[in-house]
Design a protein around this motif. Structure first.
Motif, PDB file in Angstrom:
ATOM      1  N   UNK A  33       0.847  -1.186   0.000  1.00 53.18           N
ATOM      2  CA  UNK A  33       0.000   0.000   0.000  1.00 53.18           C
ATOM      3  C   UNK A  33       0.887   1.243   0.000  1.00 53.18           C
ATOM      4  N   UNK A  34       0.933   1.980  -1.118  1.00 52.45           N
ATOM      5  CA  UNK A  34       1.694   3.240  -1.121  1.00 52.45           C
ATOM      6  C   UNK A  34       1.062   4.221  -0.139  1.00 52.45           C
ATOM      7  N   UNK A  35       1.891   4.958   0.578  1.00 50.36           N
ATOM      8  CA  UNK A  35       1.381   5.923   1.543  1.00 50.36           C
ATOM      9  C   UNK A  35       0.680   7.049   0.795  1.00 50.36           C
ATOM     10  N   UNK A  36      -0.485   7.394   1.244  1.00 50.36           N
ATOM     11  CA  UNK A  36      -1.263   8.467   0.623  1.00 50.36           C
ATOM     12  C   UNK A  36      -0.974   9.777   1.351  1.00 50.36           C
ATOM     13  N   UNK A  62       5.164  10.623  -2.046  1.00 46.65           N
ATOM     14  CA  UNK A  62       6.054  10.185  -0.987  1.00 46.65           C
ATOM     15  C   UNK A  62       6.816   8.953  -1.439  1.00 46.65           C
ATOM     16  N   UNK A  63       7.947   8.715  -0.843  1.00 48.15           N
ATOM     17  CA  UNK A  63       8.763   7.543  -1.155  1.00 48.15           C
ATOM     18  C   UNK A  63       8.450   6.377  -0.230  1.00 48.15           C
ATOM     19  N   UNK A  64       7.368   6.458   0.511  1.00 46.30           N
ATOM     20  CA  UNK A  64       7.037   5.423   1.495  1.00 46.30           C
ATOM     21  C   UNK A  64       5.859   4.580   1.058  1.00 46.30           C
ATOM     22  N   UNK A 111       6.004  -4.585   6.791  1.00 44.46           N
ATOM     23  CA  UNK A 111       7.151  -4.002   6.102  1.00 44.46           C
ATOM     24  C   UNK A 111       6.987  -2.500   5.927  1.00 44.46           C
ATOM     25  N   UNK A 112       8.072  -1.783   6.190  1.00 45.41           N
ATOM     26  CA  UNK A 112       8.180  -0.354   5.913  1.00 45.41           C
ATOM     27  C   UNK A 112       9.052  -0.250   4.662  1.00 45.41           C
ATOM     28  N   UNK A 113       8.510   0.330   3.599  1.00 46.99           N
ATOM     29  CA  UNK A 113       9.173   0.344   2.293  1.00 46.99           C
ATOM     30  C   UNK A 113       9.513   1.778   1.906  1.00 46.99           C
ATOM     31  N   UNK A 139      14.342   0.275  -4.344  1.00 43.43           N
ATOM     32  CA  UNK A 139      14.399   0.839  -3.006  1.00 43.43           C
ATOM     33  C   UNK A 139      14.790  -0.220  -1.999  1.00 43.43           C
ATOM     34  N   UNK A 140      14.314  -0.056  -0.767  1.00 42.13           N
ATOM     35  CA  UNK A 140      14.593  -1.041   0.272  1.00 42.13           C
ATOM     36  C   UNK A 140      13.397  -1.182   1.190  1.00 42.13           C
ATOM     37  N   UNK A 141      13.373  -2.298   1.908  1.00 43.73           N
ATOM     38  CA  UNK A 141      12.283  -2.575   2.846  1.00 43.73           C
ATOM     39  C   UNK A 141      12.870  -3.138   4.134  1.00 43.73           C
ATOM     40  N   UNK A 142      12.274  -2.765   5.234  1.00 47.40           N
ATOM     41  CA  UNK A 142      12.622  -3.299   6.558  1.00 47.40           C
ATOM     42  C   UNK A 142      11.366  -3.970   7.076  1.00 47.40           C
ATOM     43  N   UNK A 143      11.436  -5.279   7.272  1.00 48.42           N
ATOM     44  CA  UNK A 143      10.258  -6.057   7.657  1.00 48.42           C
ATOM     45  C   UNK A 143      10.469  -6.732   9.011  1.00 48.42           C
TER      46      UNK A 143
END
Length: 155
Positions: free
Chosen positions: A72-75, A108-110, A125-127, A139-143
């Protein structure tokens, strides 16, 4: 007969277009145990097909456990603002410039994801993406996994 053939060829082409992949992204990363020690490599596969509302992500751990879910891209709210200009006109008169109202989407890049495994575990996951609003840019992700392990991925 030719019209029927043309219609069936057109229908097949339309189905292929609709079932086609809009994009795919692959990546890899490292799993960290609950104690903080390296615990193997993980793989990431993201895809979005034409007509899907959100991309799907699949993370596979070294033991073969697979987590799948939506990305889900951050809105963000649209940015709005205004500017009023003043200046000197001809013949030493003060002129008033136009009022400009600016409005546009803020990117946003999140993004975030909630992935689930068949074993009943979850992975959040935070992407972060290279280009705002574009998962396909990499990019990168921290899960974090519900059992205490974590995964750092690059795609």
């Amino acid at each position: 007969m030719q019209l029927r053939h043309l219609l069936s060829v057109s229908a097949i082409a339309a189905l292929l277009l609709l079932s086609g992949c809009a994009w795919q992204q692959e990546g890899a990363g490292v799993v960290t145990s609950e104690a903080g020690a390296p615990a193997g490599r993980a793989t990431l596969f993201m895809e979005e097909k034409a007509g899907w509302p959100t991309p799907l992500a699949t993370v596979t751990l070294p033991d073969g456990e697979t987590f799948t879910g939506k990305v889900i891209p951050e809105r963000t709210e649209p940015t709005t603002g205004f500017a009023v200009g003043t200046g000197w006109g001809t013949h030493s008169r003060v002129g008033v410039g136009s009022t400009i109202i600016l409005s546009g989407p803020e990117r946003t890049s999140r993004a975030s994801a909630m992935l689930l495994s068949e074993a009943g575990k979850s992975m959040t996951c935070d992407i972060r993406t290279v280009t705002p609003g574009a998962l396909r840019s990499g990019g990168f992700a921290r899960c974090d996994i519900s059992d205490g392990r974590s995964v750092a991925l690059e795609f």
